[in-house]
Design an enzyme around this catalytic site. Structure first.
Site, mmCIF file in Angstrom:
data_model
loop_
_atom_site.group_PDB
_atom_site.id
_atom_site.type_symbol
_atom_site.label_atom_id
_atom_site.label_comp_id
_atom_site.label_asym_id
_atom_site.label_seq_id
_atom_site.Cartn_x
_atom_site.Cartn_y
_atom_site.Cartn_z
ATOM 1 N N GLU A 1 28.427 -43.896 -5.058
ATOM 2 C CA GLU A 1 29.406 -44.183 -5.175
ATOM 3 C C GLU A 1 30.305 -44.988 -4.909
ATOM 4 O OE1 GLU A 1 27.046 -44.664 -9.642
ATOM 5 O OE2 GLU A 1 28.819 -43.412 -9.223
ATOM 6 N N GLU B 1 19.684 -47.184 -9.265
ATOM 7 C CA GLU B 1 20.612 -46.487 -10.614
ATOM 8 C C GLU B 1 20.224 -46.757 -11.852
ATOM 9 O OE1 GLU B 1 23.570 -43.730 -10.531
ATOM 10 O OE2 GLU B 1 23.116 -43.267 -8.458
#
Length: 769
Positions: free
Chosen positions: A457, A554
């Site tokens: 991320e 995710e």
């Protein structure tokens, strides 16, 4: 550990003629704190926390509020010490090394009161030359510095500009500046885990003595030559040659089941030497490939490599070789802008279905072989085929990857960088380069690993401005990002491993991110790469809220673990949804309220005059809610595989967050701490009722990942009959008849009514109520 699993990349005992001796230093050590007021025995591998626990000097660190009560452990500077005797005549050996497989994290290493080196990276191996320091009787010390204080000092020393984030959100009760230390990032806290910044020797330590030469490492990777239509096995061996003269010899490589034997002449010159060999497998021999779970067998071949050097020196290595290819396909899709993002294994497109893996415990010495086996077996029992080893944890031990090889679990392997920007000064970069090079060598022979990911991320964090940075510094941060992940990590991967793809981040737009200078303006573009998706404010039973992305790596929803799990780490005063304990254990901002909101859309929230009954019922409803939410989202991604709607779709992966827990607390996990199956796990983990994917020729069509079968029926009927399911008129978004609830069968008719019968399932698999 099972003997067969030791074959892959495990150092074998050398032949007596190999002129080498070793001494393990694992076992009992002494540990003392900074001012010497506390001293105790401790085991290696291990850490200070578990040593204190084993001597009953602290309670279970997971009990109630002990993550805060025991902060003093991480803030102190501890010393590990050991006296040991060399059981052989040290004067007879040309070179003696002290080898640490893993040190956690910042320490000075002293042998016989001589400083022989320093450590500052949990993820690399340290090899210290102690030839001129070691004696017959020795004293070894590792003087650790508090990782919290070290990280703080490193941040202060970085004076040119800030490297955010400084600290985690206050709800996480964590420590600051974890991005300045090469240590398990979640050990300073996360939104599902506690803050326990450990200190200790967390892997093996040994003395190695040798003459002439020593094999430092041995690794290999099979590669398929499409032009020649032939398998090529590349083998790399590193030697430390202490002889003053070159050493000629031969290398004999044998793979009996592939009728392969090759002999090569080599000459090892003094110094550090790397020998690279290439073995072509006869095209007339059928090579059985390694396949993911549900797609075929996990066939491997035993190989021996024998180094026969002049003077009678022999070194023999054994390993298991697996043959497979992997491609990440990013190409145009008819009827859709953007590019695909999917994997081919052995030339065959595979839908990746599975979950994300976090460290199984805050204290790695408590992670047993049985626990690892149970967790990974649960993955294949649920008909998953993939785990993503998330970048805020650790590179897992060899046994983890060996089990994944054996079970057919594909691994998306992140490098250990997550949710932060990182410094790029020379010392930090050099440490990272040593870490990455070591981990690639250690892991690249595993067929289960199908991709390297640079970070978790961090592309999104920078480009979506998570940390509210001053935009005048944006070019600097972008330059640092490229320097770390592209010019260093990616460069090392491409140099050392040509058998699997590399992406800089997850999520990323893949090729599009590269075209935009490695940082995309919109890293969450559904037409490219992978996405992470979380939304707790809209109805999770409404599939319209989910992104029709190329790959969902995710997604998930929280629930509370079962009461039996919480009971072990709490007291009676804690057993309320609004207790201080319940608030303390929740590390995700507004997480407890978000769970009740989602549950309240479709269920009556529990109210009881018995506080414990209400707490247990509320816990249970959060689990039913989580199971249904993740089921709905997972099925959406599976359905999106074969369609393009408004230019979006062709989804080829669904990895929910997260498989396992690190402690007993609300989280996104489907398996609780110690691998206990929480109720939603029975639903979420039931990824397919069959053993093969619908893409495999000859297999019948299968329903989507997340099909819960009897477990789902049990959950929804329990909720309905025990008074939690809202009437149809009060349902939000979805009608009750859209739930596909099971029809009561004749076998169940006549079953007694009443609350205590809500959980009964007949032997025939019919739900009796």
């Amino acid at each position: 550990m099972r003997p067969c699993l030791l074959l892959l990349l495990a150092l074998c005992g050398a032949d007596p003629t190999a002129a080498a001796r070793s001494l393990s230093l694992r076992g009992s050590w002494r540990i003392r704190n900074g001012n010497g007021s506390l001293e105790l025995p401790g085991e290696v591998p291990g850490c200070v926390h578990t040593a204190l626990l084993q001597r009953n000097l602290i309670q279970d660190p997971y009990y109630r509020f002990n993550d805060l009560n025991y902060r003093w452990i991480s803030l102190d500077n501890w010393t590990y010490s050991k006296e040991f005797q060399i059981p052989f005549d040290i004067s007879q050996w040309q070179k003696v090394n002290l080898i640490f497989e893993g040190v956690d994290t910042v320490s000075k290493v002293l042998l016989n009161n001589v400083l022989i080196g320093k450590t500052n990276n949990m993820f690399r191996k340290y090899n210290f030359d102690v030839t001129h320091v070691v004696k017959a009787l020795n004293s070894l010390e590792l003087r650790f510095q508090s990782p919290v204080l070290y990280a703080t000092q490193q941040s202060r020393d970085h004076v040119l500009y800030e490297v955010p984030p400084d600290c985690p959100p206050s709800v996480q009760k964590g420590e600051c500046h974890v991005n300045f230390i090469r240590k398990e990032q979640c050990s300073f806290s996360w939104d599902w885990g506690p803050s326990f910044p450990t200190q200790g020797i967390w892997k093996d330590v040994s003395i190695k003595a040798y003459n002439i030469c020593h094999l430092n490492y041995f690794t290999f990777s099979p590669n398929y030559d499409n032009h020649a239509q032939q398998w090529n096995l590349k083998i790399e061996s590193s030697f430390d040659v202490v002889s003053s003269k070159p050493i000629p010899g031969q290398v004999i490589i044998e793979i009996p089941k592939l009728q392969t034997q090759r002999t090569y002449s080599i000459e090892l010159r003094p110094g550090k030497r790397i020998v690279k060999l290439s073995v072509k497998i006869n095209k007339k021999i059928t090579v059985e490939t390694w396949w993911p779970h549900g797609h075929g067998n996990q066939t491997g071949y035993n190989m021996t490599v024998l180094f026969k050097l002049n003077g009678g020196l022999t070194i023999k290595k054994s390993a298991k070789v697996f043959f497979r290819t992997v491609e990440l396909i990013q190409e145009p899709i008819k009827g859709s802008p953007g590019l695909s993002f999917y994997f081919k294994i052995n030339g065959f497109p595979i839908f990746l279905k599975g979950s994300n893996w976090i460290p199984a415990d805050s204290f790695q010495d408590r992670v047993t072989s049985d626990l690892l086996s149970l967790l990974l077996q649960s993955v294949v029992d649920a008909n998953m085929n993939t785990l993503r080893v998330w970048g805020g944890g650790i590179y897992e031990r060899d046994e983890f990857y060996e089990l994944c090889d054996e079970l057919g679990i594909m691994v998306w392997q992140d490098f250990m960088f997550a949710c932060a920007l990182y410094p790029t000064d020379a010392d930090f970069i050099n440490s990272v380069r040593a870490e990455v090079a070591y981990q690639i060598r250690r892991l690249k022979s595993h067929p289960s690993i199908i991709i390297w990911g640079g970070n978790n991320e961090n592309e999104a964090a920078l480009m979506m401005n998570w940390y509210s940075i001053d935009f005048t510094y944006l070019p600097t941060y972008m330059k640092d990002y490229v320097k770390l992940y592209v010019e260093n990590i990616r460069e090392l991967v491409l140099e050392a491993d040509e058998t699997r793809p590399f992406i800089t981040s997850s999520p990323t737009n893949g090729v599009k991110s590269i075209e935009e200078g490695w940082l995309s303006a919109d890293p969450y573009d559904n037409h490219f790469g992978d996405v992470h998706f979380y939304d707790y404010t809209r109805d999770c039973w409404d599939w319209n809220i989910f992104p029709k992305a190329r790959f969902a790596s995710e997604y998930g929803y929280q629930s509370w673990p079962s009461f039996s799990t919480l009971e072990k780490v709490s007291s009676k005063v804690d057993w309320s949804y609004n207790s201080s304990f319940s608030s303390h254990r929740q590390h995700h901002e507004n997480g407890n309220e978000q769970m009740l909101f989602q549950a309240g859309l479709h269920f009556k929230l529990p109210h009881s005059t018995d506080p414990l009954r209400e707490f247990k019922d509320t816990i249970y409803l959060t689990q039913v809610m989580q199971a249904q939410c993740v089921k709905t989202e997972t099925e959406f991604y599976r359905r999106s595989r074969s369609e393009i709607v408004d230019g979006k779709g062709h989804t080829m992966g669904a990895l929910y967050w997260q498989l396992n827990d690190i402690w007993q607390a609300p989280s996104w996990a489907s398996l609780g701490e110690s691998a206990q199956m929480e109720f939603p796990g029975a639903c979420v983990l039931s990824q397919d009722p069959g053993s093969c994917d619908e893409s495999r020729e000859g297999c019948p069509p299968l329903s989507g990942a997340g099909v819960c079968n009897a477990a789902e029926m049990w959950a929804l009927y329990t909720a309905k009959l025990c008074g939690f399911l809202l009437p149809v008129s009060q349902q939000q978004t979805l009608e009750l008849n859209q739930l596909s609830l099971p029809v009561l069968t004749e076998e169940c008719r006549g079953a007694p009514e009443g609350r205590h019968h809500c959980h009964h399932l007949s032997a025939q698999g019919h739900l009796c109520v």
